[in-house]
Design a protein around this motif. Sequence first.
Motif, PDB file in Angstrom:
ATOM      1  N   SER A 129       0.961  -1.004  -0.074  1.00  0.00           N
ATOM      2  CA  SER A 129       0.066  -0.173  -0.079  1.00  0.00           C
ATOM      3  C   SER A 129       0.858   1.248  -0.058  1.00  0.00           C
ATOM      4  O   SER A 129       2.121   1.312   0.223  1.00  0.00           O
ATOM      5  CB  SER A 129      -0.879  -0.029   1.282  1.00  0.00           C
ATOM      6  OG  SER A 129      -0.117   0.184   2.300  1.00  0.00           O
ATOM      7  N   GLY A 130       0.126   2.470  -0.562  1.00  0.00           N
ATOM      8  CA  GLY A 130       1.088   3.582  -0.404  1.00  0.00           C
ATOM      9  C   GLY A 130       1.730   3.934  -1.589  1.00  0.00           C
ATOM     10  O   GLY A 130       1.991   2.939  -2.352  1.00  0.00           O
ATOM     11  N   PRO A 131       2.202   5.214  -1.943  1.00  0.00           N
ATOM     12  CA  PRO A 131       2.955   5.503  -3.048  1.00  0.00           C
ATOM     13  C   PRO A 131       4.579   5.239  -3.028  1.00  0.00           C
ATOM     14  O   PRO A 131       4.770   5.158  -1.797  1.00  0.00           O
ATOM     15  CB  PRO A 131       2.553   6.824  -3.287  1.00  0.00           C
ATOM     16  CG  PRO A 131       2.480   7.465  -1.928  1.00  0.00           C
ATOM     17  CD  PRO A 131       2.042   6.397  -0.875  1.00  0.00           C
ATOM     18  N   PRO A 141       1.507   4.816  -7.003  1.00  0.00           N
ATOM     19  CA  PRO A 141       1.008   3.676  -6.054  1.00  0.00           C
ATOM     20  C   PRO A 141       1.833   2.460  -6.382  1.00  0.00           C
ATOM     21  O   PRO A 141       1.996   2.073  -7.419  1.00  0.00           O
ATOM     22  CB  PRO A 141      -0.393   3.461  -6.311  1.00  0.00           C
ATOM     23  CG  PRO A 141      -0.761   4.724  -6.798  1.00  0.00           C
ATOM     24  CD  PRO A 141       0.453   5.353  -7.864  1.00  0.00           C
TER      25      PRO A 141
END
Lengths: 306, 376
Positions: A129-131, A141
């Motif tokens: 998850s997350g960039p 992402p």
Amino acid sequence: MSTILVIEQILNGLQFGVMLFLMAAGLTLIFGVMGLINLAHGSLYMVGAFAAAAVAGATGSFLLGLIAALAAAALAGALVELVVIRRIYNAPHLDQVLATFALILIFSEGTRWIFGSFPLFLDIPKALSGPVTLPGGIQYPLYRLTLIGIGLLIAIGLWALIERTRLGIQIRAGENDREMIAALGVDISKLYTFVFALGAALAGLAGALVGAIQSVQVGMGEPVLILAFVVIVIGGIGSIRGAFIGALLVGLTDTLGGVFLPEFFKLFMETGAAQKTGSALASMGIYVLMGLVLIWRPTGLFGARA
Amino acid sequence: MRTFLMAVATSALCATAAAAEVKIGMITTLSGGGAGLGIDVRDGFMLAMEQSGRDDITVVIEDDQRKPDIAVQLSDKMIQSERVDIMTGIIWSNLAMAVVPAATAQGVFYLSPNAGPSALAGKGCHPNYFNVAWQNDNLHEAAGSYAKGAGYTNSFILAPNYPAGVDALTGYKRFYGGDLAGEVFTKLGQTDYAAEIAQIRASGADSVFFFLPGGMGISFLKQYADSGIDLPVVGPAFSFDQGILQAVGGAALGVVNTSQWNKDIDNPTNAAFVETFEAKYGRLPSLYASQGFDTANLILSALETADPSDADAFRDALRAANFDSTRGDFAFGPNHHPIQTIYAREVIQEGDIFTNKIIGTALENHADAYAAECKM
């Protein structure tokens, strides 16, 4: 419009394209090898997403969810082939459309019966998850990058399977002349069940992977199914390579068209009107692309038969 | 086609049939992608019918499958062969536009538990048409008003490219008054918002307003949360109702959304509604369920004083809106649309359940912008 935004949008188009490829690959194999128009392919995509959401929800593991999606979709595909599709190979295409459309309704209402009418929850695994920051300062992402990677790996794997293995030779032979390869001793009905299950598993995998960033709900497969048909028509029916190129073309056209057409109209129109005109034209983009390809190559980019 | 004939609260001991049976036709969406909304409206409606204990009301329920042509067929059947007195149930504005004008022209009363297209609130208003939910623009106007109050001056706004989406952005802009960092129309039914999210990131906005009902909103919120963008998000309740919040999960936490109803509105009717709904159906009610419940109670209150066969008296009884609403005080404006307070809610987590909490008032006693165009 900065370079960073352009690169980010190209990545988005690629990601959309490789996921479309997973859907289109199965569809084009089934159409090419068995001559069957399978409208229920989108339902298998939905089955994969629901299986992943249910198993990931119960166990907390996204990986187990993916495995369940592959298994459930392959199983559903094999079952559908054995029970329904096997009886309609020689039927006219209209009968096939009718039967597989009935399957869509059965799958949709069956899924609602088991899971209820409300969308299910399926989240991106924590590790993905997350960039992340790419060279050049692009924030993108991680999960979408992973999707691009998985899609490319599967494309290579499929190519190797079709071009480099004995099974692939049988599939290609079945595409050209099913009576001849049956006469040569290949168990054609087993081959058909395998190809159908393989196509179903790919659709189920796409459903599960995409389900993590979208809504897992009844009827989620049909919009993707339409796009997958556009892809295989552009690529040439029965061609895996065509499906790959077609999927990337559709993915990029759809994404970039949606962003840059409104910008283009803003050069000589006021903002609100430019937005409306641009996005209306952008939603036609892939169909215009399909039309142009068909004028140039009536059997699609890699369609073999004239 | 499934038909459910439900005699409400049948009493086996009742020997004499009531003098005049009332027949209500409900056309709503019970299958396909949008079924969650229709099921909530139906369940809320039937809960109120059951609680009324009346056995002289028949409710005929049909599934429109979210298709305008099917809705029209069903409505013709209900009016001509079932001979219903009152119709209700439609969720989607395009279906309402296909059914309502024809139904009211044939003398049937139509009470909308959800769809509130501007055409039916303005020039196309009709004495027999009542909207118990809201005019379509209302919740977006409230979102604009909230954004203005919160000090946002550079919003990025997006909605699907169809009439209700255009109305949504118009409604937001009507009360917001600041600059726009971007204004984007997405495709109806779009599931991937990567391109729009990249535009938001590049736009230099200080807030995001979106109207993406149902599955579109789930997709957008999940992808937005994963993008790492940290701008505040405002939207109407349609992407944050009880039915879909569980599917969005933590991605929606803290988002402000506007609604005319929430489960913590403090009045006895609402408390009883939330409790009995949860007890009967095993889930928390959504705003759609509250709208179905209010619609049924409005009909019941009007039936206390008049019979639908006396159209003028029944219309006056409906217009009086003499019932206990889950929203507290309830009143109709001159075009038979509600004048009501719209709240700002925040998405919170209660144990395992995601739900909403009222954090303030966005618009007080708000009427719609089209009432002046209505001549009846």
